[in-house]
Design an enzyme around this catalytic site. Structure first.
Site, PDB file in Angstrom:
ATOM      1  N   CYS A  25       7.570 -11.744 -10.775  1.00 41.61           N
ATOM      2  CA  CYS A  25       7.725 -12.790  -9.797  1.00 41.61           C
ATOM      3  C   CYS A  25       8.617 -13.865 -10.505  1.00 41.61           C
ATOM      4  O   CYS A  25       9.773 -14.249  -9.804  1.00 41.61           O
ATOM      5  CB  CYS A  25       6.683 -13.104  -9.220  1.00 41.61           C
ATOM      6  SG  CYS A  25       5.774 -11.848  -8.410  1.00 41.61           S
TER       7      CYS A  25
HETATM    8  N1  LIG Z   1       3.243  -8.541  -7.942  1.00 42.80           N
HETATM    9  C1  LIG Z   1       2.991  -9.578  -7.576  1.00 42.80           C
HETATM   10  O1  LIG Z   1       2.110 -10.517  -8.448  1.00 42.80           O
HETATM   11  C2  LIG Z   1       3.198 -10.533  -6.312  1.00 42.80           C
HETATM   12  C3  LIG Z   1       2.744 -11.627  -6.010  1.00 42.80           C
HETATM   13  C4  LIG Z   1       3.204 -12.492  -4.719  1.00 42.80           C
HETATM   14  C5  LIG Z   1       4.414 -11.761  -4.154  1.00 42.80           C
HETATM   15  N2  LIG Z   1       4.808 -10.653  -4.701  1.00 42.80           N
HETATM   16  C6  LIG Z   1       6.053 -10.134  -3.887  1.00 42.80           C
HETATM   17  O2  LIG Z   1       5.559  -9.225  -2.984  1.00 42.80           O
HETATM   18  C7  LIG Z   1       6.474  -7.996  -2.871  1.00 42.80           C
HETATM   19  C8  LIG Z   1       5.923  -6.764  -3.375  1.00 42.80           C
HETATM   20  O3  LIG Z   1       5.701  -6.719  -4.911  1.00 42.80           O
HETATM   21  P1  LIG Z   1       4.710  -5.757  -5.515  1.00 42.80           P
HETATM   22  O4  LIG Z   1       4.604  -6.280  -6.953  1.00 42.80           O
HETATM   23  O5  LIG Z   1       3.661  -5.423  -4.648  1.00 42.80           O
HETATM   24  O6  LIG Z   1       5.818  -4.455  -5.613  1.00 42.80           O
HETATM   25  P2  LIG Z   1       5.537  -2.994  -5.898  1.00 42.80           P
HETATM   26  O7  LIG Z   1       6.983  -2.390  -6.445  1.00 42.80           O
HETATM   27  O8  LIG Z   1       4.470  -3.012  -6.747  1.00 42.80           O
HETATM   28  O9  LIG Z   1       5.272  -2.350  -4.671  1.00 42.80           O
HETATM   29  C9  LIG Z   1       6.126  -2.092  -3.488  1.00 42.80           C
HETATM   30  C10 LIG Z   1       5.778  -0.529  -2.821  1.00 42.80           C
HETATM   31  O10 LIG Z   1       6.462  -0.534  -1.727  1.00 42.80           O
HETATM   32  C11 LIG Z   1       6.924   1.004  -1.537  1.00 42.80           C
HETATM   33  N3  LIG Z   1       7.934   0.969  -0.672  1.00 42.80           N
HETATM   34  C12 LIG Z   1       9.309   0.598  -0.817  1.00 42.80           C
HETATM   35  N4  LIG Z   1      10.102   0.865   0.299  1.00 42.80           N
HETATM   36  C13 LIG Z   1       9.218   1.263   1.178  1.00 42.80           C
HETATM   37  C14 LIG Z   1       9.287   1.472   2.496  1.00 42.80           C
HETATM   38  N5  LIG Z   1      10.454   1.538   3.287  1.00 42.80           N
HETATM   39  N6  LIG Z   1       8.102   1.984   3.363  1.00 42.80           N
HETATM   40  C15 LIG Z   1       7.149   2.038   2.700  1.00 42.80           C
HETATM   41  N7  LIG Z   1       6.735   1.773   1.383  1.00 42.80           N
HETATM   42  C16 LIG Z   1       7.691   1.278   0.750  1.00 42.80           C
HETATM   43  C17 LIG Z   1       7.350   1.313  -2.991  1.00 42.80           C
HETATM   44  O11 LIG Z   1       6.978   2.620  -3.082  1.00 42.80           O
HETATM   45  C18 LIG Z   1       6.111   0.441  -4.010  1.00 42.80           C
HETATM   46  O12 LIG Z   1       4.890   1.160  -3.902  1.00 42.80           O
HETATM   47  C19 LIG Z   1       7.817  -8.318  -3.719  1.00 42.80           C
HETATM   48  O13 LIG Z   1       8.582  -9.289  -2.852  1.00 42.80           O
HETATM   49  C20 LIG Z   1       7.250  -9.537  -4.810  1.00 42.80           C
HETATM   50  O14 LIG Z   1       7.919 -10.472  -5.169  1.00 42.80           O
HETATM   51  C21 LIG Z   1       4.348 -10.142  -5.700  1.00 42.80           C
END
Ligand SMILES: NC(=O)c1ccc[n+]([C@@H]2O[C@H](COP(=O)([O-])OP(=O)(O)OC[C@H]3O[C@@H](n4cnc5c(N)ncnc54)[C@H](O)[C@@H]3O)[C@@H](O)[C@H]2O)c1
Length: 429
Positions: free
Chosen positions: A269
């Site tokens: 992030c």
């Molecule tokens: N990881 C963190 O600590 C955190 C904290 C706050 C906000 N965020 C934000 O949250 C969002 C997600 O982050 P994350 O770490 O969970 O990402 P991630 O990569 O762990 O998870 C995303 C998931 O979405 C799936 N995906 C992609 N396209 C898709 C679709 N069209 N339909 C269904 N599934 C689909 C992927 O296969 C993946 O499993 C980002 O924008 C990130 O910046 C992350």
């Protein structure tokens, strides 16, 4: 627990944020359907097994899977849901701006799936997206594939503030819940999803909600780079920056959090969100000098630990360096943008051999560096080492003592202040 509104919820994306969000909503009593395009992840979730490591997640997922939580890799059935949370990734593009392709694809699939429904649905973006994205990308994309009466859809932006490693507690006990909406109706539905949590709710416009997330992350990253800059100065003039920041953090206008000097910030992030904010500022004609310096300080911190190592042991060619800690922080197996990556890259360039240990992140790091010597405990990694670098603040490292006697030379340098034995040098203390 207060509140008796039980909602049908769909969560798009079953990664860190999606899976935690879905499992916690199920724990709060809602009926939750996860749409995760990766079949293997969906199968694991249905079997009650989290595809990622996150403290406390296994317990609540195991309880909910097959009861009030299910996962699937297609969008059929989401028309049952009163509210749909988009939690897909927003990775950086080559120029640092946010890549919105997963957001657009999810929005398109949602619109198509809802086109058969005549119920009211609220589509809520939880992914971190640049201000304006919900209004100018998500809303038009959903409406285009939805194809009719736009009044039966509402849109919200509800940023997520959880920290990996403490995500379940953060979700269940948030400092605040931010909900931006295009109408009071949409905001009311989103609020119902959180009714059982005790936290102030801040309602705002879609764009302001998006900006709150970027601003929070940029501010926290700024505190870290600021502390590192003070740490670098302190080291030069022989002052312990941790003594300094203790004295500083008692000031209630500052607070003691995120003042830990060290190797800098990593993870999925802070680096990407600060970069995306820089690109956003530049596209709007602003030169964000402070934010650019935040990244600059952060990029230089890993090189500083190599400089300390080189001063202590000289030429590193052929020397065995024990690296303790690979994850970007403790309590997670996530190595995205971990500060261990640039440190290991620099070590490899010097011709050193690396003997590595991490309690959780060995398997993920093997995908980046398959040829390091990986060990299943710190003692074995330290065996015969010419020096040791501690790169992650895993609590178990503070108990290490006799294990250091297995080193050839006891040169121990910390990138995170976690060790409790004597004779340690810090990257900037
Ligand atoms: N990881 C963190 O600590 C955190 C904290 C706050 C906000 N965020 C934000 O949250 C969002 C997600 O982050 P994350 O770490 O969970 O990402 P991630 O990569 O762990 O998870 C995303 C998931 O979405 C799936 N995906 C992609 N396209 C898709 C679709 N069209 N339909 C269904 N599934 C689909 C992927 O296969 C993946 O499993 C980002 O924008 C990130 O910046 C992350």
């Amino acid at each position: 627990m207060k509140g008796d509104n039980i909602l049908k919820i769909s969560v798009i994306g079953g990664g860190y944020v999606g899976l935690v969000t879905a499992s916690c909503f199920a724990e709060l009593g809602h009926t939750v359907r996860i749409i995760e395009i990766d079949n293997k992840k969906a199968d694991l979730i249905n079997a009650g097994k989290p595809p990622i490591y996150e403290d406390k997640l296994k317990g609540i997922l195991h309880k909910a899977a097959g009861r009030n939580l299910s996962a699937q890799s297609h969008y059929d059935g989401i028309e049952d849901s009163e509210i749909i949370f988009i939690c897909v990734g927003t990775p950086p593009q080559d120029d640092g701006s946010a890549d919105l392709r997963y957001i657009s694809s999810a929005a398109d699939s949602i619109g198509t799936a809802l086109s058969k429904s005549d119920q009211y649905h609220v589509i809520t973006v939880k992914s971190t997206v640049p201000p304006g994205t919900t209004e100018s990308v998500v809303q038009p994309t959903v409406l285009k594939s939805f194809g009719h009466h736009s009044s039966s859809l509402g849109f919200c932006m509800n940023p997520e503030f959880l920290r990996e490693g403490r995500a379940i507690d953060d979700f269940m006990h948030p400092d605040r819940i931010v909900i931006g909406g295009d109408s009071q109706n949409a905001i009311d539905v989103a609020q119902k999803a959180y009714e059982r949590l005790e936290a102030p709710i801040i309602t705002t416009s879609l764009k302001a909600a998006e900006m709150i997330k970027y601003t929070s992350n940029a501010f926290l990253a700024t505190k870290i780079s600021f502390s590192n800059e003070i740490g670098n100065i302190c080291k030069k003039i022989g002052i312990d920056v941790y003594d300094v920041m203790k004295g500083v953090g008692y000031d209630h206008r500052i607070n003691p959090y995120f003042l830990n000097a060290g190797l800098g910030f990593g993870g999925s992030c802070f680096p990407k969100d600060v970069m995306a904010l820089i690109r956003l500022a530049e596209k709007s004609g602003e030169d964000p000098v402070l934010l650019k310096s935040v990244i600059d300080v952060n990029e230089h911190q890993p090189g500083r630990i190599i400089q300390v190592l080189s001063r202590r042991i000289g030429d590193m060619k052929g020397k065995k360096i024990a690296v303790l800690g690979l994850a970007f922080k403790d309590n997670t197996d996530d190595i995205r943008d971990s500060r261990a990556i640039p440190v290991i890259e620099e070590l490899l360039q010097t011709g050193a051999t690396i003997s590595a240990y991490d309690p959780m992140a060995t398997e993920t790091m093997k995908q980046v560096f398959p040829d390091l010597m990986y060990h299943s405990n710190a003692g074995d990694a330290l065996d015969g080492a010419d020096a040791c670098l501690v790169l992650t603040e895993w609590p178990e490292f503070s108990d290490l003592k006799d294990e250091f006697n297995r080193m050839k030379n006891q040169v121990i340098i910390e990138g995170r202040k976690i060790l409790s034995c004597s004779g340690i040098e810090g990257v900037c203390w």
